[in-house]
Design an enzyme around this catalytic site. Structure first.
Site, PDB file in Angstrom:
ATOM      1  CG  ASP A 111     -32.635 -24.038   8.051  1.00 30.17           C
ATOM      2  OD1 ASP A 111     -32.836 -24.967   8.851  1.00 30.17           O
ATOM      3  OD2 ASP A 111     -32.123 -24.211   6.927  1.00 30.17           O
TER       4      ASP A 111
ATOM      5  CG  ASP B 116     -29.040 -26.579   4.029  1.00 29.65           C
ATOM      6  OD1 ASP B 116     -29.938 -26.081   3.343  1.00 29.65           O
ATOM      7  OD2 ASP B 116     -29.187 -26.818   5.250  1.00 29.65           O
TER       8      ASP B 116
ATOM      9  CB  SER C  79     -27.723 -26.759  14.223  1.00 31.43           C
ATOM     10  OG  SER C  79     -26.942 -25.614  13.986  1.00 31.43           O
ATOM     11  CG  ASP C  80     -31.603 -29.996  16.705  1.00 27.47           C
ATOM     12  OD1 ASP C  80     -32.720 -29.516  16.474  1.00 27.47           O
ATOM     13  OD2 ASP C  80     -31.146 -30.982  16.101  1.00 27.47           O
TER      14      ASP C  80
HETATM   15  N1  AAT Z   1     -31.529 -26.712   6.318  1.00 22.43           N
HETATM   16  C1  AAT Z   1     -31.523 -27.706   7.322  1.00 22.43           C
HETATM   17  C2  AAT Z   1     -30.236 -27.675   8.011  1.00 22.43           C
HETATM   18  C3  AAT Z   1     -30.061 -27.092   9.186  1.00 22.43           C
HETATM   19  S1  AAT Z   1     -28.533 -26.427   9.277  1.00 22.43           S
HETATM   20  C4  AAT Z   1     -28.497 -25.234  10.446  1.00 22.43           C
HETATM   21  C5  AAT Z   1     -27.414 -24.189  10.148  1.00 22.43           C
HETATM   22  O1  AAT Z   1     -27.436 -23.274  11.222  1.00 22.43           O
HETATM   23  C6  AAT Z   1     -25.968 -24.698  10.027  1.00 22.43           C
HETATM   24  O2  AAT Z   1     -25.475 -24.398   8.746  1.00 22.43           O
HETATM   25  C7  AAT Z   1     -25.210 -23.907  11.106  1.00 22.43           C
HETATM   26  O3  AAT Z   1     -23.905 -23.526  10.708  1.00 22.43           O
HETATM   27  C8  AAT Z   1     -26.128 -22.703  11.284  1.00 22.43           C
HETATM   28  N2  AAT Z   1     -26.011 -21.999  12.576  1.00 22.43           N
HETATM   29  C9  AAT Z   1     -25.904 -22.532  13.806  1.00 22.43           C
HETATM   30  N3  AAT Z   1     -25.812 -21.549  14.720  1.00 22.43           N
HETATM   31  C10 AAT Z   1     -25.862 -20.363  14.051  1.00 22.43           C
HETATM   32  C11 AAT Z   1     -25.803 -19.000  14.450  1.00 22.43           C
HETATM   33  N4  AAT Z   1     -25.661 -18.642  15.742  1.00 22.43           N
HETATM   34  N5  AAT Z   1     -25.894 -18.046  13.475  1.00 22.43           N
HETATM   35  C12 AAT Z   1     -26.030 -18.375  12.184  1.00 22.43           C
HETATM   36  N6  AAT Z   1     -26.081 -19.665  11.749  1.00 22.43           N
HETATM   37  C13 AAT Z   1     -25.994 -20.644  12.676  1.00 22.43           C
HETATM   38  C14 AAT Z   1     -31.043 -27.201  10.327  1.00 22.43           C
HETATM   39  C15 AAT Z   1     -31.150 -28.631  10.801  1.00 22.43           C
HETATM   40  C16 AAT Z   1     -32.182 -28.934  11.853  1.00 22.43           C
HETATM   41  C17 AAT Z   1     -31.913 -30.274  12.500  1.00 22.43           C
HETATM   42  C18 AAT Z   1     -33.068 -30.785  13.275  1.00 22.43           C
HETATM   43  N7  AAT Z   1     -32.753 -31.961  14.074  1.00 22.43           N
END
Ligand code: AAT
Length: 289
Positions: A159, A90, A161-162
């Protein structure tokens, strides 16, 4: 006009409870190669991004998360020049990291180019962080990327995702990932990773902390409040290769004038210190981890 309510239902990560946002309009909805992407205009929280039904950020409170996951590690390092962001498509973390006066190079690796593109279109207040000329955006898996980089970065911020079931972020919560983080850091380097909330996921917090502690001579956990995240709180694990690091005492303190100039709305040195004051049940669980 109000369209209805979005509820963040997730029986695995926060069973029996769900935050709801009143929605005025669905701005975008698609299935990318990795996840469901949804952008809505909410009634009271500005625009919001959801991935696989989980709230990633709302315009109203994203600054708490993005400032804290960035400045807790950056202000604990004496000269954070070269920074890697894993995830963060983002642009919110890139926006914050780029404001730090010592930072010279930022690399961001997100697995999903569609998150990056959709945020550029609908969330310009966040994605402006990706337009900075010294931010290099790479589309790829953070785990794989780290496999090919060693002794390169001063600070690495995950940063992500869960870790829900079989998801792209699954590998970023494993012991092997922390070993890769360590080898990608320069001597004295520091990491910070999204680590979930103790109210809903004490086990997940402890597991992630354990991975960090097993690899870094200094490891800790800090929290911030994000009203639209589950339980209104989220935490980060922090690890340092510098044995002298005391995360609770920032080595870089910005004046109010600096903070105004950097347009920071949440972070200052007092909030930094307070982030490490943990409730007794969390402290006990982490001590046992
Ligand atoms: N800035 C707050 C938003 C996030 S987004 C988390 C990002 O991690 C997403 O864009 C997703 O595409 C990316 N992502 C997921 N797995 C991988 C990976 N293996 N390598 C690189 N990027 C990845 C965080 C939200 C937190 C929510 C809490 N409940």
């Amino acid at each position: 006009m109000k369209l209805g309510w979005f509820s963040e239902l997730n029986s695995e990560l926060w069973p029996g409870v769900a935050l709801s946002l009143e929605v005025e309009e669905v701005l975008h909805s698609e299935r990318s190669s990795y996840q469901d992407i949804l952008v809505v205009k909410t009634f009271k929280h500005g625009k919001a991004l959801m991935l696989d039904g989980v709230i990633q950020c709302t315009e109203k409170d994203e600054m708490s998360y993005h400032e804290m996951i960035s400045y807790l590690p950056l202000c604990s390092h004496s000269k954070p020049q070269n920074v890697l962001i894993v995830g963060g498509g983002d642009g919110g973390v890139a926006r914050e990291v780029s404001k730090h006066p010592d930072v010279e190079r930022v690399t961001l690796v997100d697995i999903d180019d569609r998150v990056i593109e959709v945020c550029k279109q609908y969330l310009p207040r966040l994605s402006l962080g990706l337009n900075n000329p010294y931010v290099n955006v790479i589309v790829g898996d953070g785990f794989e990327f780290l496999n090919h980089h060693s002794r390169e970065f001063d600070v690495i911020i995950t940063d992500s995702s869960d870790p829900v079931g079989k998801c792209p972020a699954e590998n970023l919560f494993k012991h092997a990932y922390y070993q890769l983080l360590k080898s990608a850091l320069k001597p004295g380097g520091i990491i910070a990773s999204q680590a979930g909330t103790a109210w809903a996921n004490l086990d997940q917090v402890c597991n992630t902390f354990q991975h960090c502690k097993a690899v870094f001579p200094v490891a800790t956990y800090a929290v911030t409040s994000v009203p639209t995240y589950p339980t209104g709180q989220i935490g980060f694990v922090l690890g340092s290769l510098n044995e002298q690091t005391n995360f609770a005492e920032p080595v870089k303190i910005f004046s109010d004038k600096d903070l105004d100039h950097m347009s920071l709305m949440y972070y200052n040195d007092k909030v930094h210190r307070a982030a490490f004051a943990l409730p007794r049940f969390v402290e006990k669980a982490l001590n046992g981890a």
